[in-house]
Every structure is written in structure tokens, then in C-alpha cells.
Design a protein around this motif. Structure first.
Motif, PDB file in Angstrom:
ATOM      1  N   SER A  99      -2.010  -6.605   5.285  1.00 48.84           N
ATOM      2  CA  SER A  99      -3.055  -7.652   6.083  1.00 48.84           C
ATOM      3  C   SER A  99      -1.907  -7.968   6.836  1.00 48.84           C
ATOM      4  O   SER A  99      -1.853  -8.546   8.499  1.00 48.84           O
TER       5      SER A  99
ATOM      6  N   GLU B  70       1.559  -9.239   2.460  1.00 50.63           N
ATOM      7  CA  GLU B  70       0.082  -9.510   2.372  1.00 50.63           C
ATOM      8  C   GLU B  70      -0.687  -8.766   1.687  1.00 50.63           C
ATOM      9  O   GLU B  70      -0.326  -7.848   3.471  1.00 50.63           O
ATOM     10  N   GLY B  71      -1.688  -8.256   1.659  1.00 48.18           N
ATOM     11  CA  GLY B  71      -2.295  -7.374   1.712  1.00 48.18           C
ATOM     12  C   GLY B  71      -3.238  -7.349   0.015  1.00 48.18           C
ATOM     13  O   GLY B  71      -3.523  -8.040  -0.774  1.00 48.18           O
ATOM     14  N   GLN B  72      -3.517  -6.015   0.279  1.00 49.24           N
ATOM     15  CA  GLN B  72      -4.750  -5.702  -0.940  1.00 49.24           C
ATOM     16  C   GLN B  72      -4.876  -4.064  -1.419  1.00 49.24           C
ATOM     17  O   GLN B  72      -4.373  -3.330  -0.548  1.00 49.24           O
TER      18      GLN B  72
ATOM     19  N   ARG C 183      -8.674  -3.537  -8.902  1.00 41.48           N
ATOM     20  CA  ARG C 183      -8.412  -3.586  -7.181  1.00 41.48           C
ATOM     21  C   ARG C 183      -7.924  -5.095  -7.524  1.00 41.48           C
ATOM     22  O   ARG C 183      -7.636  -5.551  -8.418  1.00 41.48           O
TER      23      ARG C 183
ATOM     24  N   HIS D 218      -5.459  -8.143  -4.677  1.00 40.02           N
ATOM     25  CA  HIS D 218      -4.978  -8.329  -3.289  1.00 40.02           C
ATOM     26  C   HIS D 218      -3.478  -8.995  -4.009  1.00 40.02           C
ATOM     27  O   HIS D 218      -3.648  -9.491  -5.172  1.00 40.02           O
TER      28      HIS D 218
ATOM     29  N   ARG E 152       0.291 -11.204  -2.125  1.00 46.97           N
ATOM     30  CA  ARG E 152       0.715 -12.289  -1.320  1.00 46.97           C
ATOM     31  C   ARG E 152       2.513 -12.217  -1.787  1.00 46.97           C
ATOM     32  O   ARG E 152       2.066 -13.402  -2.851  1.00 46.97           O
TER      33      ARG E 152
END
Length: 155
Positions: free
Chosen positions: A107, A119-121, A145, A147, A149
Motif C-alpha cells: 500500500s 507498508e502492506g498486507q 495473513r 500486515h 510496516r
């Protein structure tokens, strides 16, 4: 008073962002991995045709590693690899050899400037393997799963 206010703001370290970390949901548990450990790392290397980003964070003895291959200046990974070691040394859980499309979504990404960061997942199965020298067992996979950063450092 105005000068004192500005002096306080100038003395603050960098941007005020949430702590660098990775959160993993795996086998019904959620673990928060941090980079506050000498064995943790977060970096990137620029090649002509790919940006390689990798980071490793810790939660007690556990380790989580995420490696991404990105097109230069792009944020949609060509490929990714995720490795989770619950005890830090044995019992590896690896993402599939053919990483699922959309398994990692970035993201925010900045590899240039004074504050490189990502940053992401992610969402992918992790498959058991007894060692890094053996292939993941496709019959022993668990959905994972989370996320991430983190700030990045050039390698």
C-alpha cells in the motif's frame, strides 16, 4: 513562546509513525513481530530489472521473513517469499513455491529519498518443511495473513 514551540518541534525525531512491525495471524493466533532486535533487519537492493526488498522481524524466539521482488518503481510484486520459524531455528513454514497472485499487496512504498519504507498486507498459505533444504509439504499448509510496516535501509 513561539520560538520555544518551534524548537520543540525541530527536536522531535523523524516522522511520528506507528512502530515498525509485522503482524501474523497463523493457526488461530496473532503474533506481533518487531525490529527491535540485533537479528532483525529491513533492507532493499536495486538491480536493473528488479527491486529486492526483504525484512526479518522477531517475536521472542520466533522469526518472520518477507522477501519481495518488485519492478523498478512499482509496488505490485513479481514474486514473494514468506518464511515463519515459530521457534527461531527449526520447523520452517514457507509460502508456496509459486506465490499466489495478490498474496502480497503493497500500500505504500518509498525506496528513494531520506526515509525509505514499505507498508502492506499479505494472505497466503504457509506450508511445513523440516528444513530449508527440503521442499514445502503441500499437504501440510495453514492459511496465514497479516500486515507489515517498516523503514528500509539500502543494502
Amino acid at each position: 513562546m513561539k520560538a520555544a514551540c518551534c524548537a520543540i518541534l525541530l527536536a522531535l525525531p523523524g516522522p511520528l509513525l506507528a512502530q515498525d512491525r509485522i503482524v501474523l495471524e497463523f493457526e488461530g493466533s496473532e503474533m506481533a513481530f518487531t525490529f527491535d532486535d540485533p537479528q532483525a533487519r529491513a533492507g532493499f537492493t536495486r538491480f536493473m530489472s528488479v527491486d529486492a526488498v526483504s525484512f526479518e522481524a522477531v517475536a521472542g524466539a520466533a522469526r518472520l521473513v518477507i522477501e519481495l521482488s518488485l519492478p523498478p518503481g512499482g509496488d505490485a510484486p513479481h514474486d514473494a517469499r514468506i518464511m515463519f520459524r515459530p521457534d527461531g531455528w527449526r520447523d520452517y513454514w514457507l509460502s508456496p513455491l509459486i506465490f499466489p497472485d495478490g498474496g502480497v499487496v503493497v500500500s505504500q512504498l518509498a525506496l528513494r529519498g531520506t526515509a525509505p519504507h514499505i507498508e502492506g498486507q499479505f494472505e497466503t498459505p504457509l506450508c511445513f518443511t523440516a528444513s530449508p533444504m527440503t521442499l514445502p509439504d503441500p499437504d501440510r499448509c495453514v492459511p496465514a495473513r497479516g500486515h507489515f510496516r517498516t523503514r528500509l535501509h539500502p543494502d
